[in-house]
Design an enzyme around this catalytic site. Structure first.
Site, mmCIF file in Angstrom:
data_model
loop_
_atom_site.group_PDB
_atom_site.id
_atom_site.type_symbol
_atom_site.label_atom_id
_atom_site.label_comp_id
_atom_site.label_asym_id
_atom_site.label_seq_id
_atom_site.Cartn_x
_atom_site.Cartn_y
_atom_site.Cartn_z
ATOM 1 N N CYS A 1 0.830 -1.218 0.000
ATOM 2 C CA CYS A 1 0.000 0.000 0.000
ATOM 3 C C CYS A 1 0.865 1.269 0.000
ATOM 4 O O CYS A 1 1.455 1.600 -1.008
ATOM 5 C CB CYS A 1 -1.006 -0.009 1.138
ATOM 6 S SG CYS A 1 -2.314 1.222 0.893
ATOM 7 N N HIS B 1 -3.615 -5.312 -0.133
ATOM 8 C CA HIS B 1 -3.302 -5.622 1.269
ATOM 9 C C HIS B 1 -3.275 -7.126 1.549
ATOM 10 O O HIS B 1 -4.209 -7.650 2.169
ATOM 11 C CB HIS B 1 -4.318 -4.947 2.197
ATOM 12 C CG HIS B 1 -4.108 -3.478 2.333
ATOM 13 N ND1 HIS B 1 -3.230 -2.935 3.242
ATOM 14 C CD2 HIS B 1 -4.648 -2.431 1.656
ATOM 15 C CE1 HIS B 1 -3.240 -1.616 3.122
ATOM 16 N NE2 HIS B 1 -4.093 -1.283 2.174
ATOM 17 N N GLU C 1 -1.722 -8.527 3.818
ATOM 18 C CA GLU C 1 -1.704 -8.739 5.279
ATOM 19 C C GLU C 1 -3.109 -8.743 5.873
ATOM 20 O O GLU C 1 -3.289 -9.177 7.009
ATOM 21 C CB GLU C 1 -0.829 -7.666 5.954
ATOM 22 C CG GLU C 1 -1.520 -6.366 6.328
ATOM 23 C CD GLU C 1 -1.821 -5.453 5.144
ATOM 24 O OE1 GLU C 1 -1.538 -5.831 3.984
ATOM 25 O OE2 GLU C 1 -2.355 -4.346 5.377
#
Ligand code: MN
Length: 235
Positions: free
Chosen positions: A110, A211, A213
């Protein structure tokens, strides 16, 4: 030595209201699941301490966070630009340059792709909704482990993921406007926005606009973290 897990330095997030550093657990989990030890770094930018970090850590994760200061790419602040964090901009400027010259792996997420691009001479859209006409939802609502849009992969990322189209989540209001000459695009959204970049001459420098994660259960997320950690084993 070879069997020791790599130690990955992770750039902390900053909470301006609490004046605190913090970490989303998904970054730690993604690294740990791939077999490395994640360690949150300080936001210092002095060559003495950061030099030790470059030497001791086997790789670096550039996390999400505040907007990159437009001053870094020579443009005036637009009204729509969000909060910035000067200490992070300074720390990551040092980190990116030093890690690349030491050929240590970097994985950006990001803000990480945006910062990497700016640190290497590129520029950003300060606000996609007002500067980049798109019918795509780049700022999705939670839950974030659901796809927001697809990306078409090319080059390095297509070989890594073994797929030419991948569904990704999306939580960003800035994006790459001018790509650094040192980076190659390796994923693009259907509206033409660059969503992943790769540095061809480096051991491993890869960054994505989405993203992983926040979706550690996805196969593509695990592949990204694993490839990063495997590259860090070779240091
Ligand atoms: Mn997106």
């Amino acid at each position: 030595m070879e069997n020791k897990p790599p130690i990955i330095g992770i750039v902390p997030l900053w909470d301006s209201e609490k004046d605190s550093l913090w970490m989303h657990p998904g970054y730690m989990d993604g690294i740990a699941q791939a077999g490395a030890l994640p360690v949150m770094m300080p936001l210092c930018s002095g060559a003495d301490l950061m030099g030790i970090a470059i030497e001791r850590f086997d790789g670096f994760l550039l996390t999400g966070g505040q907007d990159v200061s437009p001053a870094m790419y020579g443009e005036p602040f637009r009204e729509e630009c969000g909060e910035i964090c000067e200490s992070r901009d300074a720390m990551e400027t040092f980190l990116v340059r030093a890690a690349i010259s030491a050929d240590k792996p970097i994985f950006g997420i990001c803000r990480g792709i945006q910062f990497l691009n700016v640190a290497l001479g590129g520029a950003l859209y300060q606000d996609i909704p007002t500067e980049f006409r798109s019918g795509l939802q780049h700022s999705q609502k939670p839950p974030y482990d659901t796809p927001a849009h697809s990306v078409e992969t090319t080059g390095f990322l297509r070989r890594l993921l073994g797929a030419d189209m991948v569904d990704v989540n999306s939580s960003h209001h800035q994006g790459i406007k001018t790509l650094s000459s040192e980076l190659e695009p390796c994923a693009m959204a259907p509206d033409g926005l660059i969503e992943a970049v790769h540095m061809p001459d480096a051991r491993f420098v890869l960054a994505v606009q989405w993203h992983p994660e926040l979706a550690n259960q996805w196969e593509s997320s695990r592949t990204l973290f694993s490839a990063f950690v495997e590259a860090c084993r070779k240091s």
